[in-house]
Design a protein around this motif. Sequence first.
Motif, PDB file in Angstrom:
ATOM      1  N   PRO A 124      33.318  31.410  43.789  1.00  0.00           N
ATOM      2  CA  PRO A 124      33.087  32.644  43.211  1.00  0.00           C
ATOM      3  C   PRO A 124      32.767  34.128  44.143  1.00  0.00           C
ATOM      4  O   PRO A 124      32.416  33.956  45.323  1.00  0.00           O
ATOM      5  CB  PRO A 124      31.611  32.373  42.594  1.00  0.00           C
ATOM      6  CG  PRO A 124      30.954  31.125  43.381  1.00  0.00           C
ATOM      7  CD  PRO A 124      31.995  30.525  43.762  1.00  0.00           C
ATOM      8  N   ASP A 125      32.713  35.021  43.477  1.00  0.00           N
ATOM      9  CA  ASP A 125      32.670  36.552  44.418  1.00  0.00           C
ATOM     10  C   ASP A 125      31.248  36.239  44.662  1.00  0.00           C
ATOM     11  O   ASP A 125      30.211  35.978  44.307  1.00  0.00           O
ATOM     12  CB  ASP A 125      32.851  37.659  43.299  1.00  0.00           C
ATOM     13  CG  ASP A 125      32.640  38.888  43.920  1.00  0.00           C
ATOM     14  OD1 ASP A 125      31.377  39.377  44.193  1.00  0.00           O
ATOM     15  OD2 ASP A 125      33.714  39.508  44.207  1.00  0.00           O
ATOM     16  N   THR A 128      28.060  37.754  43.007  1.00  0.00           N
ATOM     17  CA  THR A 128      27.652  37.067  41.770  1.00  0.00           C
ATOM     18  C   THR A 128      26.595  35.803  41.960  1.00  0.00           C
ATOM     19  O   THR A 128      26.229  35.160  41.045  1.00  0.00           O
ATOM     20  CB  THR A 128      28.890  36.239  40.972  1.00  0.00           C
ATOM     21  OG1 THR A 128      29.538  35.510  41.684  1.00  0.00           O
ATOM     22  CG2 THR A 128      29.898  37.349  40.416  1.00  0.00           C
ATOM     23  N   TRP A 176      28.733  32.034  51.271  1.00  0.00           N
ATOM     24  CA  TRP A 176      29.220  33.377  51.755  1.00  0.00           C
ATOM     25  C   TRP A 176      28.165  33.842  52.837  1.00  0.00           C
ATOM     26  O   TRP A 176      26.935  33.793  52.558  1.00  0.00           O
ATOM     27  CB  TRP A 176      29.297  34.530  50.757  1.00  0.00           C
ATOM     28  CG  TRP A 176      30.568  34.054  49.817  1.00  0.00           C
ATOM     29  CD1 TRP A 176      30.334  33.442  48.535  1.00  0.00           C
ATOM     30  CD2 TRP A 176      31.926  34.373  49.949  1.00  0.00           C
ATOM     31  NE1 TRP A 176      31.679  33.560  47.846  1.00  0.00           N
ATOM     32  CE2 TRP A 176      32.653  34.051  48.738  1.00  0.00           C
ATOM     33  CE3 TRP A 176      32.555  35.218  50.894  1.00  0.00           C
ATOM     34  CZ2 TRP A 176      33.993  34.236  48.717  1.00  0.00           C
ATOM     35  CZ3 TRP A 176      34.076  35.295  50.812  1.00  0.00           C
ATOM     36  CH2 TRP A 176      34.853  34.860  49.569  1.00  0.00           C
ATOM     37  N   GLN A 233      32.854  42.817  55.095  1.00  0.00           N
ATOM     38  CA  GLN A 233      32.998  42.149  53.767  1.00  0.00           C
ATOM     39  C   GLN A 233      32.208  40.723  54.182  1.00  0.00           C
ATOM     40  O   GLN A 233      32.302  40.457  55.473  1.00  0.00           O
ATOM     41  CB  GLN A 233      34.525  41.893  53.580  1.00  0.00           C
ATOM     42  CG  GLN A 233      35.160  43.080  53.201  1.00  0.00           C
ATOM     43  CD  GLN A 233      36.575  42.476  52.554  1.00  0.00           C
ATOM     44  OE1 GLN A 233      36.999  42.054  51.776  1.00  0.00           O
ATOM     45  NE2 GLN A 233      37.593  42.912  53.817  1.00  0.00           N
ATOM     46  N   ALA A 258      37.429  37.338  53.850  1.00  0.00           N
ATOM     47  CA  ALA A 258      37.393  37.241  52.292  1.00  0.00           C
ATOM     48  C   ALA A 258      38.927  37.098  51.967  1.00  0.00           C
ATOM     49  O   ALA A 258      38.814  36.715  50.697  1.00  0.00           O
ATOM     50  CB  ALA A 258      36.976  38.623  52.196  1.00  0.00           C
ATOM     51  N   ASP A 259      39.962  37.304  52.650  1.00  0.00           N
ATOM     52  CA  ASP A 259      41.201  37.255  51.912  1.00  0.00           C
ATOM     53  C   ASP A 259      41.831  35.833  52.441  1.00  0.00           C
ATOM     54  O   ASP A 259      43.064  35.609  52.375  1.00  0.00           O
ATOM     55  CB  ASP A 259      42.244  38.333  52.443  1.00  0.00           C
ATOM     56  CG  ASP A 259      42.226  38.374  53.843  1.00  0.00           C
ATOM     57  OD1 ASP A 259      41.524  37.786  54.568  1.00  0.00           O
ATOM     58  OD2 ASP A 259      43.270  39.180  54.214  1.00  0.00           O
TER      59      ASP A 259
END
Length: 274
Positions: A124-125, A128, A176, A233, A258-259
């Motif tokens: 998930p982001d 969030t 993250w 990021q 992040a990518d």
Amino acid sequence: MHPLDTAISLDQLSKGSYRAHTSAAYANMVGPFGGVTSALLLNAVMRHEDKLGDPISLTVNFAAPVADGEILVEAQPVRTNRSTQHWLMQATQNDEVVAFATAVTAVRRETWSAHEALPPRDAPDPLTLARMDTTDKPVWTQCYDMRYMDGDMPAQPGGAGEPDGEEQSHSYSCLWVRDEPPRPLDFVSLSAICDSYFPRIFIRRQRRLPIGTISMTTYFHTDTAMLSAQGEQFLLATAKALNFRNGYFDQTAEVWSADRQLLASTHQMVYFRD
């Protein structure tokens, strides 16, 4: 100045020789957070006027606890080839070695490229997810914004948290992470983040034990341009152990952009007492 840059700042004494100082912001249970010691040693290479290319590997051996106070750091190239350079670094206190390291830097050239490692699916982001609560955790955790999907550090028994949890069948973590406050990513900050995972035995056994990293190797799969594109990021990070045996365990980990570009992989051996 960002807290990390303060913690790894170097005053040059002579070519390849520097004076540094521990930072209270990165204090661990005993001495400073190992990641900041790794970043300090790598920074001595990055600062050296003879450096060739970008880091591709870093191995740090933690020989003794680092005491609060002054540290003398040395970094010297021991072999320079056409596109690679080999380094020796050491940190001393009171004329005794507390950590020493090797590194390889290289000039990369564009070639066929591919990766076989796969990033976590359906992450998930980060915004969030709730930021990890650093209550009852080492001071250095306040220097990172960690948002766990799996494998957070267990609460401290007898403190504000709950008693020991039930032992798990695995030691996997997925989260993250980025510097706090946010800081543009570079090799020194990436090297520190590669040690920001909690000890795997804490996750597997759901309780805290006396531990200490003995040796840690990080492989960098990125270059300066890719790191610059990452900016501030969040990074997607995973870690697990392969084996726990007779007072030692390993930890293998991956750090993704992040990518979903693999930026670094790392492996370490850790002592524990039970």
